[in-house]
Design a protein around this motif. Structure first.
Motif, PDB file in Angstrom:
ATOM      1  N   CYS A  72       0.849  -1.193   0.000  1.00  0.00           N
ATOM      2  CA  CYS A  72       0.000   0.000   0.000  1.00  0.00           C
ATOM      3  C   CYS A  72       0.879   1.236   0.000  1.00  0.00           C
ATOM      4  CB  CYS A  72      -0.902  -0.015   1.233  1.00  0.00           C
ATOM      5  SG  CYS A  72      -1.911   1.462   1.371  1.00  0.00           S
ATOM      6  N   HIS A  74       0.310   4.024   1.222  1.00  0.00           N
ATOM      7  CA  HIS A  74       0.226   4.816   2.443  1.00  0.00           C
ATOM      8  C   HIS A  74       1.330   4.419   3.413  1.00  0.00           C
ATOM      9  CE1 HIS A  74      -1.962   5.633   6.475  1.00  0.00           C
ATOM     10  NE2 HIS A  74      -1.289   6.712   6.126  1.00  0.00           N
ATOM     11  N   ARG A  75       1.181   3.296   4.091  1.00  0.00           N
ATOM     12  CA  ARG A  75       2.217   2.900   5.048  1.00  0.00           C
ATOM     13  C   ARG A  75       2.733   1.487   4.803  1.00  0.00           C
ATOM     14  NH1 ARG A  75      -0.334   4.973  10.619  1.00  0.00           N
ATOM     15  NH2 ARG A  75       1.149   3.506  11.536  1.00  0.00           N
ATOM     16  N   GLY A  76       2.554   1.017   3.538  1.00  0.00           N
ATOM     17  CA  GLY A  76       3.289  -0.173   3.102  1.00  0.00           C
ATOM     18  C   GLY A  76       2.643  -1.521   3.358  1.00  0.00           C
ATOM     19  N   VAL A  77       1.441  -1.538   3.878  1.00  0.00           N
ATOM     20  CA  VAL A  77       0.807  -2.837   4.170  1.00  0.00           C
ATOM     21  C   VAL A  77       0.547  -3.593   2.862  1.00  0.00           C
ATOM     22  CG1 VAL A  77      -1.317  -3.902   5.063  1.00  0.00           C
ATOM     23  CG2 VAL A  77      -0.206  -2.061   6.334  1.00  0.00           C
ATOM     24  N   CYS A  92      -6.847  -1.742   1.164  1.00  0.00           N
ATOM     25  CA  CYS A  92      -5.838  -1.968   2.189  1.00  0.00           C
ATOM     26  C   CYS A  92      -6.523  -2.226   3.536  1.00  0.00           C
ATOM     27  CB  CYS A  92      -4.904  -0.774   2.287  1.00  0.00           C
ATOM     28  SG  CYS A  92      -3.656  -1.027   3.566  1.00  0.00           S
ATOM     29  N   PHE A  94      -5.543  -1.779   6.449  1.00  0.00           N
ATOM     30  CA  PHE A  94      -5.132  -0.937   7.578  1.00  0.00           C
ATOM     31  C   PHE A  94      -6.015   0.319   7.684  1.00  0.00           C
ATOM     32  CE2 PHE A  94      -0.927   0.626   9.806  1.00  0.00           C
ATOM     33  CZ  PHE A  94      -1.615   0.720  11.012  1.00  0.00           C
ATOM     34  N   HIS A  95      -5.963   1.212   6.668  1.00  0.00           N
ATOM     35  CA  HIS A  95      -6.767   2.441   6.724  1.00  0.00           C
ATOM     36  C   HIS A  95      -7.720   2.564   5.561  1.00  0.00           C
ATOM     37  CE1 HIS A  95      -2.725   3.144   8.499  1.00  0.00           C
ATOM     38  NE2 HIS A  95      -3.442   3.600   9.530  1.00  0.00           N
ATOM     39  N   GLY A  96      -7.790   1.504   4.742  1.00  0.00           N
ATOM     40  CA  GLY A  96      -8.828   1.455   3.719  1.00  0.00           C
ATOM     41  C   GLY A  96      -8.542   2.160   2.410  1.00  0.00           C
ATOM     42  N   TRP A  97      -7.283   2.529   2.128  1.00  0.00           N
ATOM     43  CA  TRP A  97      -7.000   3.063   0.782  1.00  0.00           C
ATOM     44  C   TRP A  97      -7.382   1.976  -0.232  1.00  0.00           C
ATOM     45  CZ3 TRP A  97      -2.078   6.528  -0.081  1.00  0.00           C
ATOM     46  CH2 TRP A  97      -2.060   7.551   0.879  1.00  0.00           C
TER      47      TRP A  97
HETATM   48  S1  FES Z   1      -1.242   1.310   5.087  1.00  0.00           S
HETATM   49 FE1  FES Z   1      -2.700   1.062   3.571  1.00  0.00          FE
HETATM   50  S2  FES Z   1      -4.261   2.435   4.051  1.00  0.00           S
HETATM   51 FE2  FES Z   1      -2.764   2.749   5.562  1.00  0.00          FE
END
Ligand code: FES
Ligand code: FE2
Length: 437
Positions: A72, A74-77, A92, A94-97
């Motif tokens: 992702c 955003h923060r790599g998930v 994603c 984690f935060h839904g991107w």
């Molecule tokens: S790490 Fe993917 S939305 Fe935050």
């Protein structure tokens, strides 16, 4: 490699050598990422893992098969796990991107809370990975400089195309975790020298005519059938059971008394019978005798650096190797055969990974697997310095190591490609090739 017929043992376990491979080889080569029947419909995806990398391979509605780094923005998930269908793209956890099957970012929650430079259009799409298809498989490459897939796989791509390798589908798929270096594991399948000692059931005396013994065509044919059954046992694609049945169906034919002529007559008749049977079933099947006449009927096709196909008559086994560490390998085997054209086939389920000594292994790989861990351990012996290769019949192993040295030295592709062409061939009985890098 200092001498072409000696492989220093450290290449199979030294952590520093392994680190060089992870930096200079794997990110620069075309890797077989999945079979296309794993992603038959638009939005079907699989993740392909190697070393610490994960790549999503997805079939899109109108952009063909695409690949992305599984992270992702955003923060790599990792946005995908395993395999599935991404009808509404990837979300994603984690935060839904959200991302479309084309990798484009489609949603950022609370977007106003981010500064503009962290939401640049394009920059927040999944990072694309080069992906091309050939031979019924999707292939990925992390390098932008690498030549196109087809160029990197010649001449074997043309040989296997003539045999219509892309029409094969997987019947089953097995996986093995081997306590050995990935090159050592692979090399156990790239020469015929080991067959007599390692696979005694494949050595059938009546198959080999002796100059000072009368030749009995009937006994020879029985021995040949026995050989085909032994090759097929539990392996299917390595002489498919349908081809064994075709052979048994024509086994009452009269053969000439001359051994050479008898063997040629049988091969021709069996080729024709296999072709006729498959075409009768509606399979896309090449004319094997025509391929023979053009020297295109090869028993093995190697695709540098980690995949190969073993065509026998209509069908094949295919092998892929991935390092899990300096002394651990994930090896997969597919049995591939032909099915009526136009029928949609589900992919076989992804394999449970068996140990090398699992009793479920068919006899041929079980015999190979029993040697490989002993070899890996044997290499560590203080008095053992290097592998002593035959320059006449184990040359492919040497050629492979020397091309790899070119990669590890960071040579440009124009220098590597000509040497790679001597690897992407049938490795069996291959001599050391004198190439300059
Ligand atoms: S790490 Fe993917 S939305 Fe935050
Ligand atoms: Fe073997």
């Amino acid at each position: 490699m200092e001498l072409p017929d000696r492989v220093p043992k450290e290449r199979y376990y030294d952590p520093e050598f392994y680190r060089l491979e992870t930096e200079q080889l794997w990110p620069r080569v075309w890797q077989m990422a999945c079979r296309l029947e794993e992603i038959p419909r638009p939005d079907d995806y699989v993740t392909y893992e190697f070393l610490d990398q994960s790549v999503i391979v997805v079939r899109t509605e109108d952009l063909g098969v695409r690949a992305f780094q599984n992270a992702c923005r955003h923060r790599g998930v990792q946005v995908a796990q395993g395999r599935g269908t991404c009808e509404s793209g990837f979300t994603c956890p984690f935060h839904g991107w959200c991302y479309g099957a084309d990798g484009a970012n489609t949603f950022v929650s609370r977007a106003k809370a981010f500064s503009e430079h962290n939401l640049q259009p394009g920059d927040i799409d999944l990072t694309p990975v080069r992906c091309e298809t050939w031979g019924g498989c999707a292939w990925i490459n992390l390098s932008d400089e690498a030549p196109p897939l087809r160029e990197a796989l010649e001449p074997v791509a043309s040989v296997l195309d003539a045999w219509k390798v892309e029409s094969l589908h997987a019947e089953w798929w097995f996986a093995c975790r081997l306590p050995a270096n990935w090159k050592l594991a692979q090399e156990a399948f790239q020469e015929q020298y080991h067959v007599i000692q390692s696979h005694p059931q494949l050595v059938i005396p009546d198959r080999i005519p002796r100059p000072n013994r009368p030749f009995d065509p009937r006994a020879w044919l029985e021995a040949e059938l026995h050989y085909l059954r032994m090759m097929s046992e539990g392996m299917d694609g390595m002489v498919h059971r349908s081809d064994v049945a075709v052979a048994e169906g024509i086994a009452d034919m009269e053969l000439p008394a001359d051994p050479e002529l008898a063997m040629a007559t049988w091969q021709r008749a069996l080729n024709d019978a296999v072709v006729a049977w498959h075409r009768g079933q509606g399979h896309d099947m090449p004319d094997l005798n025509e391929l023979e006449a053009q020297s295109l009927n090869e028993p093995m096709g190697y695709c540098f650096p980690h995949y190969f196909v073993l065509p026998m008559y209509s069908s094949a086994s295919a092998y892929r190797f991935r390092p899990l560490g300096p002394e651990e390998t994930l090896m997969e085997i597919w049995s591939l055969t032909r099915f009526p054209e136009g029928t949609e086939r589900e992919a076989p389920p992804p394999p449970e990974v068996w140990g090398h000594d699992d009793p479920r292994w068919p006899p041929i790989p079980a015999q190979d697997f029993s040697n490989i861990p002993k070899q890996q351990r044997g290499l560590h012996a203080k008095g053992f310095e290097y592998l002593r290769l035959s320059e006449q019949i184990e040359g492919h192993i040497s050629n492979n190591h020397r091309v790899m040295d070119g990669f590890l030295a960071g040579l440009p592709y124009e220098r590597l490609l000509p040497a790679m062409r001597s690897l992407n061939v049938n490795p069996l009985e291959m001599p050391v090739v004198d190439f300059e890098l």
